[in-house]
Structure formats: structure tokens, C-alpha cells
Motif scaffolding. Structure first.
Motif, mmCIF file in Angstrom:
data_model
loop_
_atom_site.group_PDB
_atom_site.id
_atom_site.type_symbol
_atom_site.label_atom_id
_atom_site.label_comp_id
_atom_site.label_asym_id
_atom_site.label_seq_id
_atom_site.Cartn_x
_atom_site.Cartn_y
_atom_site.Cartn_z
ATOM 1 N N ILE A 1 13.161 19.872 10.104
ATOM 2 C CA ILE A 1 12.962 19.533 11.517
ATOM 3 C C ILE A 1 13.586 20.600 12.403
ATOM 4 O O ILE A 1 12.968 21.090 13.361
ATOM 5 N N ASP A 2 14.815 20.982 12.094
ATOM 6 C CA ASP A 2 15.490 22.009 12.896
ATOM 7 C C ASP A 2 14.761 23.346 12.820
ATOM 8 O O ASP A 2 14.639 24.063 13.824
ATOM 9 N N LYS A 3 14.261 23.649 11.651
ATOM 10 C CA LYS A 3 13.556 24.915 11.456
ATOM 11 C C LYS A 3 12.272 24.977 12.272
ATOM 12 O O LYS A 3 11.932 26.022 12.850
ATOM 13 N N CYS A 4 11.565 23.854 12.335
ATOM 14 C CA CYS A 4 10.248 23.844 12.982
ATOM 15 C C CYS A 4 10.293 23.454 14.455
ATOM 16 O O CYS A 4 9.563 24.028 15.279
ATOM 17 N N PHE A 5 11.122 22.488 14.812
ATOM 18 C CA PHE A 5 11.108 21.959 16.176
ATOM 19 C C PHE A 5 12.091 22.654 17.110
ATOM 20 O O PHE A 5 12.235 22.256 18.261
ATOM 21 N N SER A 6 12.747 23.691 16.631
ATOM 22 C CA SER A 6 13.663 24.446 17.487
ATOM 23 C C SER A 6 12.944 25.520 18.301
ATOM 24 O O SER A 6 13.558 26.151 19.163
ATOM 25 N N HIS A 7 11.662 25.703 18.044
ATOM 26 C CA HIS A 7 10.918 26.746 18.756
ATOM 27 C C HIS A 7 10.714 26.385 20.222
ATOM 28 O O HIS A 7 10.839 25.233 20.629
ATOM 29 N N ASP A 8 10.372 27.396 21.012
ATOM 30 C CA ASP A 8 10.312 27.236 22.467
ATOM 31 C C ASP A 8 9.014 26.621 22.982
ATOM 32 O O ASP A 8 8.976 26.124 24.106
ATOM 33 N N THR A 9 7.955 26.677 22.197
ATOM 34 C CA THR A 9 6.662 26.155 22.658
ATOM 35 C C THR A 9 6.046 25.224 21.616
ATOM 36 O O THR A 9 6.393 25.280 20.428
ATOM 37 N N ILE A 10 5.128 24.387 22.080
ATOM 38 C CA ILE A 10 4.425 23.476 21.171
ATOM 39 C C ILE A 10 3.606 24.277 20.165
ATOM 40 O O ILE A 10 3.551 23.933 18.967
ATOM 41 N N GLU A 11 2.993 25.342 20.637
ATOM 42 C CA GLU A 11 2.174 26.169 19.742
ATOM 43 C C GLU A 11 3.020 26.725 18.592
ATOM 44 O O GLU A 11 2.593 26.730 17.434
ATOM 45 N N GLU A 12 4.223 27.193 18.914
ATOM 46 C CA GLU A 12 5.103 27.745 17.882
ATOM 47 C C GLU A 12 5.588 26.657 16.929
ATOM 48 O O GLU A 12 5.743 26.896 15.727
ATOM 49 N N ILE A 13 5.822 25.465 17.460
ATOM 50 C CA ILE A 13 6.244 24.344 16.613
ATOM 51 C C ILE A 13 5.144 23.995 15.612
ATOM 52 O O ILE A 13 5.398 23.805 14.412
ATOM 53 N N ILE A 14 3.907 23.916 16.098
ATOM 54 C CA ILE A 14 2.785 23.592 15.204
ATOM 55 C C ILE A 14 2.589 24.688 14.161
ATOM 56 O O ILE A 14 2.386 24.402 12.971
ATOM 57 N N ASP A 15 2.685 25.946 14.576
ATOM 58 C CA ASP A 15 2.559 27.054 13.626
ATOM 59 C C ASP A 15 3.629 26.974 12.548
ATOM 60 O O ASP A 15 3.349 27.190 11.354
ATOM 61 N N ALA A 16 4.857 26.661 12.951
ATOM 62 C CA ALA A 16 5.960 26.572 11.996
ATOM 63 C C ALA A 16 5.729 25.445 10.999
ATOM 64 O O ALA A 16 5.986 25.595 9.792
ATOM 65 N N LEU A 17 5.238 24.306 11.488
ATOM 66 C CA LEU A 17 4.954 23.176 10.599
ATOM 67 C C LEU A 17 3.818 23.503 9.637
ATOM 68 O O LEU A 17 3.882 23.168 8.445
ATOM 69 N N GLU A 18 2.789 24.171 10.142
ATOM 70 C CA GLU A 18 1.657 24.524 9.283
ATOM 71 C C GLU A 18 2.076 25.546 8.232
ATOM 72 O O GLU A 18 1.644 25.463 7.067
#
Length: 258
Positions: A122-139
């Protein structure tokens, strides 16, 4: 859930049970977590608050104890005993109240499948600054680890209102550096700007899709994250004009915190 959580979670003692379910599902309805949610969610460990606010996923009573949202856990069947015991107290001494609640407490243990065991991801993926970056990290995480949880998180994000996601992320991030009073004022501003339909009809559409027609097929406007501009998001945080007063909280009348 939602406002009910906001009313409950600001209390000094927060009792949960094996029947408790916590959630802030607002982004799935074209809205934003309000009633103080941007305060208490932003103060959870790591970026757990962002995860809960953006996906609307649920926590049970044990998980609420583990992350600090709740203070006491008891079996649902014991609630009448708890209510009777506390109702007979004639003191506001915190130590006595604490002892009374502890009498009916139960030991808790996180389930192996609990989302709190995913806190590193969660910290790795949801720490990003934008929703797009969060989704990319999760994918990317899902592709490299074959983690079903990551795929489900992406699905939840893609089901939500794109505009609500961006508004909510900014609200939670601002809440990290604001008092509860400041969060409530900002959330009130976001709510009124949202339901006024100045930018979008997503709130009404979300309510229609989930609570009225129950087809669970909202037509979001804007339809994608790429179509959500910074100006649109900023509009939700904009001060009111002279015809609409800002939220005034009676903080001067507040009783001293024990």
C-alpha cells in the motif's frame, strides 16, 4: 460508514465488535470522504488512508483496532452489557471509563488475508502524487507479483468517478497537515461546490447508479482521468463567493479536552 464513521471516530473511546464494518465508499458515488474523513484517514499508518479513501474498501473491527481507528473490541453479544455498565457511571474520569470498557474486551488477531498485512505494498503504490501514478504502480506490482489484491484495487479505482478520485486524493493529502477544524471547513467547501454541479453531475449520477436504479453503471463526467483538468479539481477547493458563507464552527464553545 461515511458520515456515521465521522461522527463516531472523533470520540475518545471507540468500541467495535465482530459485526463492525468500516468504509468510506464515496468515490464510488461521485462524492468525497467527508465528515472529518480527510483528517482521520490521513493520520492512519503510512498511506492506508489513501487506499481506503480511494477504493472504498472495508475494514472489520479487528482491523480497526490494529490501525488505531478503534480503541476497544468486544463481541457483539456483549454490547448490551457494555451499554449498561457505561450508562451507570456517574463520572467522566477517563481511567474509570477505560477500566469499565476493558472488562468486556476480547483479544484480537489479524486474519492472514487482512489488507493490513499489505501495508508495505500500500505504501509503495499509494504514496504517489497522482491517481495515474498510483494505478500504474498497482498494475506494475500486479504484473510482477501476480498479486490478486493489486488487480482488485485497480478495478475499484477504475470503477470510481475519475473526478472524485482526484478531488479525494488532494483532500486527504491536505488533511495530513491540517487540524480537524480545518478539514471540516475544507470538506464543507468541497461538498457544496460538488453538489452545485458547477463542474460535474457525478454525485447525482453516482447516487442514481448505486442507490436509486441500482444498475451500478454510472456514466461519469468527465469519463476518464485524462479528461479531469487541474482547474476542475481546484474548483472544488475554491472559496465561496459573498452569497455563500464558509462553514463557521463554534470552536470557542468547545469543552476542554481531558
Amino acid at each position: 460508514m461515511g458520515c456515521g464513521a465521522g461522527i463516531s471516530l472523533q470520540g475518545m473511546y471507540r468500541v467495535v465488535t465482530d459485526k463492525t464494518v468500516f468504509s468510506n465508499p464515496e468515490t464510488q458515488m461521485g462524492f468525497h470522504p467527508d465528515a472529518g474523513a480527510s483528517f482521520y484517514l490521513s493520520h492512519l499508518p503510512g498511506y492506508l488512508g489513501e487506499y481506503l479513501a480511494l477504493t472504498g474498501e472495508k475494514l472489520n473491527g479487528v482491523e480497526m483496532i490494529a490501525c488505531g481507528l478503534a480503541t476497544h473490541y468486544t463481541l457483539n453479544g456483549r454490547l448490551p452489557l457494555v451499554e449498561e455498565r457505561v450508562g451507570k457511571l456517574i463520572t467522566d474520569d477517563p481511567s474509570i471509563i477505560e477500566t469499565s470498557l476493558a472488562q468486556y474486551g476480547d483479544l484480537v488477531s489479524l486474519d492472514r488475508e487482512s489488507v493490513l498485512r499489505k501495508i508495505e505494498t500500500i505504501d509503495k503504490c499509494f504514496s504517489h502524487d497522482t491517481i495515474e501514478e498510483i494505478i500504474d504502480a498497482l498494475e506494475n506490482e500486479a504484473a510482477s507479483s501476480y498479486d490478486v489484491w493489486c488487480r482488485k484495487a485497480v478495478e475499484k479505482l477504475k470503477e470510481a468517478s475519475p473526478l472524485s478520485l482526484k478531488v479525494t486524493l488532494q483532500s486527504i493529502r491536505e488533511g495530513r497537515f491540517q487540524s480537524l477544524d480545518q478539514c471540516l471547513v475544507r470538506e464543507y467547501r468541497i461538498t457544496l461546490n460538488g453538489i452545485s454541479k458547477k463542474v460535474s453531475n457525478d454525485f447525482c449520477e453516482g447516487i442514481r447508479a448505486r442507490l436509486v436504479d441500482k444498475d451500478f453503471a454510472p456514466k461519469w463526467d468527465p469519463p476518464s482521468l485524462a479528461d479531469v483538468s487541474k482547474d476542475m479539481v481546484d474548483c472544488y477547493f475554491s472559496p465561496f463567493d459573498e452569497l455563500e458563507p464558509e462553514l463557521q464552527l463554534p470552536t470557542a464553545l468547545r469543552e476542554p479536552y481531558i
